[in-house]
Motif scaffolding. Structure first.
Motif, mmCIF file in Angstrom:
data_model
loop_
_atom_site.group_PDB
_atom_site.id
_atom_site.type_symbol
_atom_site.label_atom_id
_atom_site.label_comp_id
_atom_site.label_asym_id
_atom_site.label_seq_id
_atom_site.Cartn_x
_atom_site.Cartn_y
_atom_site.Cartn_z
ATOM 1 N N GLU A 166 0.812 -1.219 0.000
ATOM 2 C CA GLU A 166 0.000 0.000 0.000
ATOM 3 C C GLU A 166 0.846 1.270 0.000
ATOM 4 N N PHE A 167 2.186 1.087 -0.112
ATOM 5 C CA PHE A 167 3.085 2.242 -0.122
ATOM 6 C C PHE A 167 3.712 2.433 -1.490
ATOM 7 N N SER A 168 4.175 3.666 -1.750
ATOM 8 C CA SER A 168 4.930 3.911 -2.973
ATOM 9 C C SER A 168 6.362 3.421 -2.761
ATOM 10 N N GLY A 169 7.109 3.312 -3.858
ATOM 11 C CA GLY A 169 8.477 2.806 -3.775
ATOM 12 C C GLY A 169 9.338 3.586 -2.797
ATOM 13 N N GLY A 170 9.266 4.908 -2.866
ATOM 14 C CA GLY A 170 10.078 5.737 -1.994
ATOM 15 C C GLY A 170 9.696 5.560 -0.531
ATOM 16 N N MET A 171 8.388 5.494 -0.283
ATOM 17 C CA MET A 171 7.912 5.320 1.095
ATOM 18 C C MET A 171 8.338 3.961 1.643
ATOM 19 N N ARG A 172 8.298 2.964 0.777
ATOM 20 C CA ARG A 172 8.729 1.631 1.208
ATOM 21 C C ARG A 172 10.197 1.655 1.612
ATOM 22 N N GLN A 173 11.007 2.351 0.811
ATOM 23 C CA GLN A 173 12.427 2.397 1.154
ATOM 24 C C GLN A 173 12.622 3.114 2.478
ATOM 25 N N ARG A 174 11.778 4.092 2.755
ATOM 26 C CA ARG A 174 11.839 4.755 4.063
ATOM 27 C C ARG A 174 11.509 3.774 5.181
ATOM 28 N N VAL A 175 10.519 2.913 4.920
ATOM 29 C CA VAL A 175 10.160 1.904 5.926
ATOM 30 C C VAL A 175 11.361 1.005 6.204
ATOM 31 N N VAL A 176 12.021 0.575 5.121
ATOM 32 C CA VAL A 176 13.173 -0.308 5.303
ATOM 33 C C VAL A 176 14.264 0.396 6.100
ATOM 34 N N ILE A 177 14.433 1.676 5.836
ATOM 35 C CA ILE A 177 15.446 2.425 6.582
ATOM 36 C C ILE A 177 15.035 2.557 8.048
ATOM 37 N N ALA A 178 13.752 2.808 8.265
ATOM 38 C CA ALA A 178 13.266 2.880 9.651
ATOM 39 C C ALA A 178 13.540 1.566 10.373
ATOM 40 N N MET A 179 13.312 0.455 9.658
ATOM 41 C CA MET A 179 13.522 -0.857 10.248
ATOM 42 C C MET A 179 15.002 -1.046 10.596
ATOM 43 N N ALA A 180 15.877 -0.539 9.742
ATOM 44 C CA ALA A 180 17.305 -0.692 9.980
ATOM 45 C C ALA A 180 17.773 0.207 11.128
ATOM 46 N N LEU A 181 17.099 1.330 11.314
ATOM 47 C CA LEU A 181 17.573 2.301 12.303
ATOM 48 C C LEU A 181 16.960 2.112 13.678
ATOM 49 N N VAL A 182 15.974 1.241 13.775
ATOM 50 C CA VAL A 182 15.161 1.207 14.990
ATOM 51 C C VAL A 182 15.990 0.852 16.228
ATOM 52 N N ASN A 183 17.110 0.172 16.031
ATOM 53 C CA ASN A 183 17.945 -0.187 17.179
ATOM 54 C C ASN A 183 19.192 0.683 17.299
ATOM 55 N N ASP A 184 19.204 1.859 16.668
ATOM 56 C CA ASP A 184 20.368 2.747 16.683
ATOM 57 C C ASP A 184 21.661 2.005 16.366
ATOM 58 N N PRO A 185 21.782 1.433 15.171
ATOM 59 C CA PRO A 185 22.973 0.625 14.881
ATOM 60 C C PRO A 185 24.222 1.492 14.785
ATOM 61 N N ARG A 186 25.374 0.876 15.060
ATOM 62 C CA ARG A 186 26.649 1.582 14.933
ATOM 63 C C ARG A 186 27.026 1.681 13.458
ATOM 64 N N VAL A 187 26.656 0.610 12.702
ATOM 65 C CA VAL A 187 27.014 0.571 11.282
ATOM 66 C C VAL A 187 25.766 0.322 10.460
ATOM 67 N N LEU A 188 25.630 1.091 9.399
ATOM 68 C CA LEU A 188 24.519 0.872 8.484
ATOM 69 C C LEU A 188 25.099 0.528 7.113
ATOM 70 N N ILE A 189 24.700 -0.628 6.586
ATOM 71 C CA ILE A 189 25.145 -0.988 5.245
ATOM 72 C C ILE A 189 23.961 -0.804 4.312
ATOM 73 N N ALA A 190 24.109 0.063 3.325
ATOM 74 C CA ALA A 190 23.003 0.301 2.396
ATOM 75 C C ALA A 190 23.413 -0.242 1.032
ATOM 76 N N ASP A 191 22.755 -1.308 0.617
ATOM 77 C CA ASP A 191 23.119 -1.981 -0.625
ATOM 78 C C ASP A 191 22.275 -1.428 -1.770
ATOM 79 N N GLU A 192 22.819 -0.514 -2.520
ATOM 80 C CA GLU A 192 22.121 0.142 -3.624
ATOM 81 C C GLU A 192 20.712 0.573 -3.205
ATOM 82 N N PRO A 193 20.644 1.440 -2.205
ATOM 83 C CA PRO A 193 19.338 1.744 -1.609
ATOM 84 C C PRO A 193 18.423 2.536 -2.527
ATOM 85 N N THR A 194 18.945 3.090 -3.592
ATOM 86 C CA THR A 194 18.087 3.962 -4.413
ATOM 87 C C THR A 194 17.941 3.493 -5.853
#
Ligand SMILES: Nc1ncnc2c1ncn2[C@@H]1O[C@H](COP(=O)(O)OP(=O)(O)O)[C@@H](O)[C@H]1O
Ligand code: SF4
Ligand SMILES: [Mg+2]
Lengths: 332, 332, 309
Positions: B154-182
């Motif tokens: 029910e989300f647009s592509g950009g919004m979905r990618q934001r969700v994925v980023i939110a999911m990755a950030l929810v635990n305040d990680p020290r390292v974020l690996i973004a594999d061709e995020p855009t």
């Protein structure tokens, strides 16, 4: 929410239409057959006079369409055959009256249903558990001995006719090992233990055979599912293996499994014909076979329609459950 | 220079496949410090995703990982799976390329973000969901409290990618690996997502490993760059090193062959004639040799001797794996 | 996109190549070939054994044991390779191989009939659309709602005896059998119809028949072949089940299902378990062989069958 309501209402209407078409078809086919139920009922000697009387009493002297309308009316309002003291009542919902058995078809079906339902539901629970868990185990061990074993068992299962395995089970566990009763049904209300004890073998036989298709389906679905990207996401989140497999993997495999399960169970509830015959149980299937043998058309029509009804209901339930299980269906 | 949060030394990944052993990653090194961004670039199939999956410990079971992966100096390779699980998604998080397939279609986005939180925090489902809403709001999803109850489709592509980023950030990680995020998004949305990552990094001091095709983006956000070719490092240095004094013919090819300090490089990855070799197919010499326009100047050595990563004299930490001693000029 | 037309032959060839490499599919193919050879040559085999399926050999029975066959393994001997039937003393080898022929003939004829009907109707519905599609879809719903086994049993006894049972059996199995295939093919064909190459063919004025036979059919060969192969074991089982229930092929035509049904009493009393063993194994192997082959064909074509029945 209103979406799903609309969906259900539309499906219900379609279901009613299909049921109507089915009942008309069944009616026309069976009543067009030259076997004359009145002939059997008229007794001996069957004078033309008595035959005519019987036909009138059984309302077979009316046109086929009129008979069908009577039948439909009986479902909602009940029917009465004959008049006065000799009258026979068939209360709504009346699905016909068996003159050879002197009972309304509805009563006969309701009498036999617990037997068939006991066989079907018990076996279904077993095969679902066995099939899905073995399918998951096989998928997780793809290519390894455990997988080969599960796939082999499933293959033998789908290749064995149920009556063959049933006969073998009776032979081995009933006659040779003397472990289980070889036939008969004991109502649950009489003795739950005896009920289960008499049903163990048919349950296992049906469960083992049916589980085979569930192993194959679950394995294939899980292999597909576990390859999806969102499974990797779950792992990357830090989910444990059990959570990855069940919450994320099995969840996606659920829709086809539930679909197959609903249709299988619906079909079996309408008469576990082979199983009932092999294990000598008086269920719906047995009712049908003996009715066919006695040309008891009312019962044949009634049971056929009842089975059809169950299958259609199963289809409906499956579609609704599908909507509930897959948000892509229910949410736009 | 700041202490690195993530250090990778001589990372090697070999897949055991039906067609034999596939050395997808053949000894790479990199490191990234808090608040810094390391970009990994290279054609598809060069081993970028496999490297990041190896760091996360989420490769399939047919992969063998060798080398060192140090998180704050702690070795991750060979850690028991239970220990690794606690680190995944908690200290190191991954953002995938295709957000639609990375999200589970059967659960609401709020549930999925909350799950990532619950896996590493002993909190109630309700509290976790609250946290999920907070994060969804932070990554710029409007009306987050309501949208949290929607499903990925029910989300647009950009919004979905934001969700994925939110999911990755929810635990305040020290390292974020973004594999061709855009890669899967259109241009304006790409810019928004990159801005979001930059903001997050600034706010939390996250170390970012950005895998990208887009050299324009790399030039803008990266501090250091690793150029990968056929599972190996071709060149490594600061973003300035790469864009202003690229030392490897492959990097030049990527940059459109314009190694001049005063002229800004072309932002897009240009195609290089030929295609990359399949992993392990070139056993001796330089893997880039078949496509290299400079090999004639070097001669024999390119075929017989594998070039190792060597520091460029007088250019700090800038390294390249090429026998060509001096800086290559553009070949027109 | 036109490559998918030009490539219509080569995927099939690739798939066949894959079948040949898949071990269990090879076993299945071997079994199927053997079964078909045995079934086709059964009259010859019977003659070779010097027996037939109808002559009574009362002298080979043991009246003291309720007329079970004398000797071990149900009376296996140089003359009677699978022994003899209890009560009648008829040659069991002849009964089994001829029964196998009955099973396979019915299953294969039904498969051919249902495949042709299901494919043509499915494709036509997808191509023509409109009212034709609507009617076909309702008809399919209707057939899926039918309790098939129940109905077949009922018909089996009610239809007048002058209709040959084999024909009735084939007819009834076919009437219900084509629906599943039609539904699948319709769905697959619908996704093809919207593709460019079909629209291109349409726009240059190709006739419907041409588009269906030259464009759609070759592209649907894989799924059709898969469903057809996979449905054969189902029909073998259905024929056996109906004969087991006494509404299949009538005596004296040999039938595996009926032999198994006849054997029940002899098995339970322990007087002649072999009477079930030989037809039982034949039936099992027949279903197994076609299932293995069907699985192999499906994997080779990589066809997904949704809503597996
Ligand atoms: N599970 C696997 N089994 C075998 N080979 C793999 C597997 N995953 C990736 N590879 C191989 O590893 C190489 C690198 O892939 P990848 O890291 O995905 O490249 P990219 O740089 O485009 O992200 C590719 O040649 C690919 O074929
Ligand atoms: S080593 Fe030789 S082949 Fe390899 S990049 Fe340098 S010049 Fe080209
Ligand atoms: Mg990649």
């Amino acid at each position: 929410m209103p979406d799903i309501l609309w969906f259900i209402i539309r499906r219900l209407l379609a279901t009613v239409l299909v049921m109507l078409a089915l009942s008309l078809a069944v009616y026309l086919i069976f009543y067009a057959i030259p076997a004359d139920p009145a002939h059997l009922a008229c007794g001996k000697p069957c004078t033309p006079d008595r035959l005519e009387q019987a036909r009138h009493f059984m309302q077979l002297d009316q046109s086929t369409i009129q008979q069908y309308l009577n039948f439909l009316k009986g479902i909602f309002a009940g029917r009465t055959f004959g008049e006065g003291a000799a009258a026979v009542h068939c209360n709504a919902p009346c699905f016909g009256y068996s003159f050879p058995l002197a009972r309304p078809v509805t009563t006969l079906i309701l009498d036999r249903l617990p037997v068939t339902a006991s066989i079907a539901v018990g076996a279904a629970v077993l095969w679902l558990i066995i099939g899905v868990s073995l399918g998951v185990v096989a998928a997780l061990n793809r290519g390894r001995p455990l997988d080969r074993l599960a796939v082999g068992v499933a293959l033998i299962g789908v290749s064995t006719p149920s009556f063959l395995l049933g006969l073998l089970a009776i032979l081995v566990f009933g006659f040779w090992l003397n472990m289980v009763p070889v036939n008969g049904y004991v109502p649950f209300s009489e003795s739950p233990v005896d009920w289960a004890w008499h049903l163990v073998t048919p349950w296992l036989v049906l469960a083992v055979l049916q589980a085979a298709s569930y192993i194959r389906l679950t394995r294939a679905q899980m292999l597909e599912e576990l390859n999806l990207d969102h499974i990797t996401t779950a792992r990357a989140k830090g989910a444990g293996e059990a959570r990855v497999v069940v919450t994320h993997g099995l969840r996606g495999a659920l829709v086809p499994i539930v679909t197959l399960f609903g249709l299988d169970l619906g079909g079996l509830l309408g008469g576990a014909i082979l199983t009932e015959k092999v294990f000598s149980m008086q269920g719906l299937g047995e009712l049908l076979i003996s009715a066919v043998g006695q040309l008891d058309v009312a019962v044949v029509v009634g049971v056929t329609l009842f089975s059809a009804f169950l299958i259609i209901v199963a289809n409906l339930v499956v579609d609704i459950v599908h909507g509930a299980l897959d948000p892509r269906v229910s949410h736009g | 220079m700041a202490e690195p949060v993530l250090e990778v030394h001589d990372l090697r990944v070999t897949f055991d496949t039906e067609g034999g052993l596939v050395p997808a990653v053949d000894g790479i090194d990199f490191s990234v410090a808090a608040g810094q961004t390391l970009a990994i670039v290279g054609e598809s199939g060069s081993g970028k995703s496999v490297s990041s999956a190896a760091v996360m410990g989420i490769l399939p079971s047919n992969a063998e990982v060798k080398g060192e992966v140090l998180l704050d100096g702690r070795e991750l390779v060979g850690l028991p799976s239970d220990e690794l699980r606690k680190i995944r998604g908690n200290d190191i998080a991954l953002v995938f390329q295709d957000a639609l397939s990375a999200l589970n279609p059967y659960y609401t986005v709020g549930w999925q973000v909350a799950e990532a939180y619950r896996l590493h925090h002993d909190v109630s489902k309700k509290a976790a969901f609250q946290r999920a809403i907070e994060l969804l709001d932070k990554v710029g999803i409007p009306d987050a409290a309501r949208r949290a109850k929607s499903y990925p489709h029910e989300f647009s592509g950009g919004m979905r990618q934001r969700v994925v980023i939110a999911m990755a950030l929810v635990n305040d990680p020290r390292v974020l690996i973004a594999d061709e995020p855009t890669t899967a998004l259109d241009v304006t949305v790409q810019a928004q997502i990159m801005q979001l990552l930059a903001d997050v990094q600034e706010e939390f001091g996250t170390a970012l490993v950005l895998i990208s095709h887009d050299l324009g983006v790399v030039a803008e956000v990266a501090d250091d760059v690793l150029v990968m070719y056929a599972g190996r490092a071709a060149e490594r240095g600061t973003v300035r090193d790469l864009f202003h004094r690229a030392a490897h013919p492959y990097s030049l090819g990527l940059l459109g062959a314009m190694p001049r300090i005063d002229v800004p490089p072309r932002p897009r990855l240009t195609t290089i004639p030929g295609s990359p070799p399949s992993p392990g197919s070139i056993k001796t010499g330089c893997p880039f040799q078949p496509r290299c326009a400079y090999t004639e100047r070097v001669g024999e050595r390119c075929i017989t001797e594998r070039p190792e990563l060597t520091p460029r004299p007088g250019e700090g930490d800038h390294e390249a794996a090429c026998h060509l001693g001096r800086r290559p000029e553009a070949v027109v | 996109m036109s490559s998918s037309v030009a490539g219509a032959v080569s995927p099939t060839r690739q798939a066949l190549h894959r079948v040949r490499r898949d071990r269990s599919a090879r076993v299945g193919l071997g079994l199927v070939v053997a079964l078909i050879v045995v079934a086709a040559a059964s009259p010859l085999l019977v003659k070779l054994s010097g027996q037939d399926a109808f002559t009574y050999h009362i002298d080979l029975l043991d009246p003291a044991r309720g007329n079970a066959p004398q000797g071990s393994f149900g009376g296996v001997s140089g003359e009677h390779w699978f022994g003899v039937e209890p009560l009648t003393g008829r040659d069991l080898f002849s009964i089994v191989v001829l029964g196998l022929r009955t099973s396979l003939t019915i299953a294969i004829v039904v498969t051919v009939v249902t495949t042709v009907i299901g494919t043509l109707l499915g494709i036509t519905a997808a191509y023509v659309g409109g009212w034709f599609d609507a009617i076909l879809s309702r008809l399919l719903d209707f057939l899926f709602g039918f309790p098939q086994l129940v109905f077949m049993i009922a018909l089996g006894i009610i239809v007048p005896a002058k209709v040959p049972r084999t024909v009735l059996l084939i007819g009834v199995l076919s009437v219900f059998g084509w629906a599943g295939l039609a539904r699948l093919i319709r769905a697959q064909a619908r996704s093809l119809v919207t593709r460019e190459f079909v629209e291109a063919a349409r726009s240059v004025g190709s006739s419907g028949w041409w588009v269906i036979t030259r464009e759609l059919l070759p592209n649907l060969l894989g799924p059709v072949l898969v469903v057809a192969t996979l449905s054969i074991p189902g029909y073998i089982g259905a024929e056996a089940a109906l004969s087991f229930l006494g509404v299949g092929v009538p005596p004296p035509t040999p039938s595996l299902g009926r032999s198994i049904s006849d054997s029940i009493a002899w098995v339970y009393t322990g007087t002649d378990p072999w009477f079930m063993v030989f037809p039982g194994i034949a039936l099992f192997v027949a279903v197994l062989g076609f299932t293995l082959l069907g699985d192999g064909v499906r994997d080779a074509f990589d066809v997904r069958l949704r809503r597996t029945h």
